[in-house]
Design an enzyme around this catalytic site. Structure first.
Site, PDB file in Angstrom:
ATOM      1  N   ASP A  45      19.895  13.256  -4.475  1.00 47.77           N
ATOM      2  CA  ASP A  45      18.575  13.235  -3.831  1.00 47.77           C
ATOM      3  C   ASP A  45      17.692  14.330  -4.419  1.00 47.77           C
ATOM      4  O   ASP A  45      16.477  14.174  -4.531  1.00 47.77           O
ATOM      5  CB  ASP A  45      18.724  13.416  -2.315  1.00 47.77           C
ATOM      6  CG  ASP A  45      19.293  12.169  -1.659  1.00 47.77           C
ATOM      7  OD1 ASP A  45      19.030  11.062  -2.161  1.00 47.77           O
ATOM      8  OD2 ASP A  45      20.021  12.306  -0.656  1.00 47.77           O
ATOM      9  N   GLY A  46      18.326  15.462  -4.777  1.00 41.37           N
ATOM     10  CA  GLY A  46      17.572  16.563  -5.397  1.00 41.37           C
ATOM     11  C   GLY A  46      16.942  16.113  -6.713  1.00 41.37           C
ATOM     12  O   GLY A  46      15.829  16.530  -7.053  1.00 41.37           O
ATOM     13  N   ASN A 125      10.041  15.508   0.829  1.00 37.27           N
ATOM     14  CA  ASN A 125      10.942  15.925   1.921  1.00 37.27           C
ATOM     15  C   ASN A 125      10.217  16.765   2.973  1.00 37.27           C
ATOM     16  O   ASN A 125      10.161  16.406   4.119  1.00 37.27           O
ATOM     17  CB  ASN A 125      12.096  16.777   1.375  1.00 37.27           C
ATOM     18  CG  ASN A 125      13.319  15.955   1.028  1.00 37.27           C
ATOM     19  OD1 ASN A 125      13.362  14.766   1.293  1.00 37.27           O
ATOM     20  ND2 ASN A 125      14.307  16.603   0.441  1.00 37.27           N
ATOM     21  N   GLU A 126       9.728  17.924   2.525  1.00 35.03           N
ATOM     22  CA  GLU A 126       9.124  18.830   3.499  1.00 35.03           C
ATOM     23  C   GLU A 126       8.335  19.963   2.847  1.00 35.03           C
ATOM     24  O   GLU A 126       8.468  20.245   1.651  1.00 35.03           O
ATOM     25  CB  GLU A 126      10.185  19.458   4.431  1.00 35.03           C
ATOM     26  CG  GLU A 126      11.036  20.559   3.854  1.00 35.03           C
ATOM     27  CD  GLU A 126      12.109  20.104   2.919  1.00 35.03           C
ATOM     28  OE1 GLU A 126      11.958  20.362   1.699  1.00 35.03           O
ATOM     29  OE2 GLU A 126      13.106  19.528   3.343  1.00 35.03           O
ATOM     30  N   ALA A 188      14.549  29.382  13.235  1.00 34.21           N
ATOM     31  CA  ALA A 188      14.950  30.612  13.935  1.00 34.21           C
ATOM     32  C   ALA A 188      13.776  31.342  14.580  1.00 34.21           C
ATOM     33  O   ALA A 188      13.416  32.456  14.174  1.00 34.21           O
ATOM     34  CB  ALA A 188      15.695  31.545  12.966  1.00 34.21           C
TER      35      ALA A 188
HETATM   36  P1  NAP Z   1      19.177  20.677  -3.693  1.00 40.73           P
HETATM   37  O1  NAP Z   1      20.495  21.151  -4.090  1.00 40.73           O
HETATM   38  O2  NAP Z   1      18.388  19.787  -4.609  1.00 40.73           O
HETATM   39  O3  NAP Z   1      19.287  19.949  -2.279  1.00 40.73           O
HETATM   40  C1  NAP Z   1      20.044  20.518  -1.250  1.00 40.73           C
HETATM   41  C2  NAP Z   1      20.806  19.418  -0.549  1.00 40.73           C
HETATM   42  O4  NAP Z   1      19.881  18.586   0.175  1.00 40.73           O
HETATM   43  C3  NAP Z   1      21.558  18.516  -1.529  1.00 40.73           C
HETATM   44  O5  NAP Z   1      22.829  18.249  -1.005  1.00 40.73           O
HETATM   45  C4  NAP Z   1      20.696  17.264  -1.556  1.00 40.73           C
HETATM   46  O6  NAP Z   1      21.417  16.096  -1.861  1.00 40.73           O
HETATM   47  C5  NAP Z   1      20.205  17.228  -0.122  1.00 40.73           C
HETATM   48  N1  NAP Z   1      18.999  16.422   0.094  1.00 40.73           N
HETATM   49  C6  NAP Z   1      17.826  16.438  -0.595  1.00 40.73           C
HETATM   50  N2  NAP Z   1      16.970  15.564  -0.047  1.00 40.73           N
HETATM   51  C7  NAP Z   1      17.607  14.968   0.995  1.00 40.73           C
HETATM   52  C8  NAP Z   1      17.242  13.998   1.961  1.00 40.73           C
HETATM   53  N3  NAP Z   1      16.015  13.459   1.975  1.00 40.73           N
HETATM   54  N4  NAP Z   1      18.153  13.657   2.908  1.00 40.73           N
HETATM   55  C9  NAP Z   1      19.376  14.208   2.947  1.00 40.73           C
HETATM   56  N5  NAP Z   1      19.795  15.137   2.054  1.00 40.73           N
HETATM   57  C10 NAP Z   1      18.907  15.521   1.099  1.00 40.73           C
HETATM   58  O7  NAP Z   1      18.333  21.984  -3.265  1.00 40.73           O
HETATM   59  P2  NAP Z   1      16.888  22.548  -3.596  1.00 40.73           P
HETATM   60  O8  NAP Z   1      16.499  22.119  -4.970  1.00 40.73           O
HETATM   61  O9  NAP Z   1      16.855  23.981  -3.287  1.00 40.73           O
HETATM   62  O10 NAP Z   1      15.919  21.913  -2.473  1.00 40.73           O
HETATM   63  C11 NAP Z   1      15.706  20.616  -2.312  1.00 40.73           C
HETATM   64  C12 NAP Z   1      15.910  20.233  -0.875  1.00 40.73           C
HETATM   65  O11 NAP Z   1      17.008  20.939  -0.293  1.00 40.73           O
HETATM   66  C13 NAP Z   1      14.762  20.588   0.066  1.00 40.73           C
HETATM   67  O12 NAP Z   1      13.758  19.600   0.035  1.00 40.73           O
HETATM   68  C14 NAP Z   1      15.442  20.685   1.424  1.00 40.73           C
HETATM   69  O13 NAP Z   1      15.295  19.511   2.199  1.00 40.73           O
HETATM   70  C15 NAP Z   1      16.901  20.853   1.102  1.00 40.73           C
HETATM   71  N6  NAP Z   1      17.384  22.058   1.766  1.00 40.73           N
HETATM   72  C16 NAP Z   1      18.271  21.904   2.771  1.00 40.73           C
HETATM   73  C17 NAP Z   1      18.718  22.998   3.474  1.00 40.73           C
HETATM   74  C18 NAP Z   1      19.689  22.795   4.590  1.00 40.73           C
HETATM   75  O14 NAP Z   1      20.090  21.638   4.844  1.00 40.73           O
HETATM   76  N7  NAP Z   1      20.071  23.856   5.276  1.00 40.73           N
HETATM   77  C19 NAP Z   1      18.277  24.275   3.146  1.00 40.73           C
HETATM   78  C20 NAP Z   1      17.358  24.400   2.107  1.00 40.73           C
HETATM   79  C21 NAP Z   1      16.911  23.273   1.432  1.00 40.73           C
HETATM   80  P3  NAP Z   1      22.023  15.787  -3.319  1.00 40.73           P
HETATM   81  O15 NAP Z   1      23.278  16.583  -3.407  1.00 40.73           O
HETATM   82  O16 NAP Z   1      22.230  14.309  -3.288  1.00 40.73           O
HETATM   83  O17 NAP Z   1      20.998  16.209  -4.350  1.00 40.73           O
END
Ligand code: NAP
Length: 271
Positions: A45-46, A125-126, A188
Site C-alpha cells: 500500500d505504501g 490516506n491522511e 494522544a
Molecule cells: P509505510 O511503511 O509505507 O506504511 C506503513 C504501513 O501502513 C505499511 O504496513 C503499509 O502497508 C500500511 N498502509 C499504508 N496505507 C494503508 C491503508 N490505506 N490501509 C491499511 N494499511 C496501509 O510507511 P510511511 O511511508 O511512513 O507512511 C505511509 C503511511 O503509513 C501513512 O499514510 C500512514 O497511514 C501509515 N502510518 C501508520 C502508522 C500506524 O499505523 N501507527 C503510523 C505512521 C504511519 P504496506 O506494507 O502494504 O505498504
C-alpha cells in the site's frame, strides 16, 4: 494502451516489474511516464502512495492497479502469481465488461502561511499535524465555529480508504470508501480538569470543513501520506473532502469489507 509501473525497489518487486514489462510488450502496451492510462503499483500500500503522488497532477486520466508482494493490501489487491492474468484482462476486450473503475474520495488540505499565501494539497490516506519536541496546541474549528482547543501529540485527518491506515491505530472508525467524508482523529490528546478535547473521532460529510490554527510559537511536523515537512510558517489549515478523486481499476469484485476482514481478522478467528 499506455501504462507505467511504480515498484517498491526490492528484489521481488523488481522481478515482477520486469515480468510485467515483457507481458505488456507482448500485448502491444506502450510504456509512458508522461501520460499513462494505467499505473501499476508493485509492492505494498505504501508503494501505491508513491504512485499516487507521482501522478498527482493527472488523477482524472489514470486508473491505478496494485500488485502486492507482501501481505494482502488495501490498494494492492493482485498477487504476484496473478500477474499474467492481470495483463490479460487489462488487454482483453472480452474482459472489458468486468472492468470497473472505482473512485475513492481524497482529503484536500489548504495551508495558509504567514505571508498570506495558500497552498493546496491532496492526500490519499491522511494529513497529520504533529508537535515537534513540544505538545501541539491548536484551535480546531468546524464549519467556522470554534470546536475545541487541542493539546496533545497531534491531529490526523483521513480519507475513507486511509481509515484502515494510521487512523485505525488511533482508534478511528473504518469508513467505506463509497462514503464521501473525512475523519478527524486525535493523537494522544491531553485530557484533565483543565484541558478538554472530544476524545472521539469525528466524521465530516462532504459539505463540511474544519480549520486548524496551530499555536504560532511552536514548530510542527506536517505529513501528507508518506511525505513529511517541518514547518513554522503556518497560520491555518483547512481540510475538506476534495473535489478530486482517485480512480482504481477493478477487474473483479473484491469488497472493501472482505479486504478489512482478511487484513485484520483472517481465517484464524476460531482459535
Ligand atoms: P509505510 O511503511 O509505507 O506504511 C506503513 C504501513 O501502513 C505499511 O504496513 C503499509 O502497508 C500500511 N498502509 C499504508 N496505507 C494503508 C491503508 N490505506 N490501509 C491499511 N494499511 C496501509 O510507511 P510511511 O511511508 O511512513 O507512511 C505511509 C503511511 O503509513 C501513512 O499514510 C500512514 O497511514 C501509515 N502510518 C501508520 C502508522 C500506524 O499505523 N501507527 C503510523 C505512521 C504511519 P504496506 O506494507 O502494504 O505498504
Amino acid at each position: 494502451m499506455k501504462y507505467f509501473v511504480v515498484d517498491r525497489g526490492d528484489e521481488i518487486s523488481l522481478k515482477l516489474t520486469e515480468q510485467f514489462h515483457q507481458l505488456a510488450a507482448s500485448y502491444g502496451m506502450i510504456l509512458s511516464d508522461e501520460s499513462p492510462d494505467y499505473v501499476v503499483s508493485i509492492g505494498g500500500d505504501g508503494t501505491m502512495l508513491h504512485a499516487f503522488h507521482r501522478f498527482i497532477n493527472r488523477l482524472n486520466d489514470i486508473a491505478f492497479v496494485g500488485i502486492h508482494t507482501g501481505r494482502l493490501g488495501f490498494y494492492a489487491d493482485w498477487t504476484p502469481d496473478e500477474i499474467e492474468e492481470l495483463a490479460r484482462v487489462m488487454n482483453s476486450p472480452a474482459e472489458a465488461d468486468h472492468l470497473r473503475i472505482v473512485r475513492y474520495p481524497l482529503v484536500e488540505i489548504a495551508i495558509t502561511t504567514k505571508n498570506g499565501e495558500t497552498e493546496t494539497h491532496v492526500a490519499l490516506n491522511e494529513f497529520t499535524l504533529r508537535g515537534i519536541e513540544e505538545t501541539l496546541v491548536a484551535q480546531l474549528n468546524i464549519n467556522d465555529v470554534t470546536f475545541e482547543m487541542f493539546r496533545g501529540d497531534g491531529i490526523c485527518i483521513s480519507t475513507p480508504s486511509g481509515s484502515t491506515a494510521y487512523n485505525k491505530a488511533l482508534n478511528g472508525g473504518l469508513i467505506h470508501p463509497s462514503i464521501e467524508a473525512i475523519q478527524i482523529a486525535e493523537i494522544a490528546s491531553i485530557n484533565n480538569r483543565v484541558f478538554r478535547t472530544l476524545g472521539s473521532s469525528m466524521i465530516l460529510p462532504k459539505h463540511h470543513h474544519c480549520d486548524i490554527y496551530p499555536h504560532a510559537k511552536r514548530r510542527f511536523l506536517l505529513s501528507i501520506d508518506h511525505l513529511h515537512a517541518q514547518r513554522s510558517d503556518v497560520v491555518s489549515i483547512r481540510c475538506r473532502v476534495s473535489d478530486r478523486k482517485v480512480h482504481f481499476a477493478r477487474f473483479r469484485p473484491y469488497p472493501f469489507w472482505s479486504r478489512v476482514q482478511r487484513a485484520f481478522i483472517g481465517d484464524d478467528f476460531n482459535k
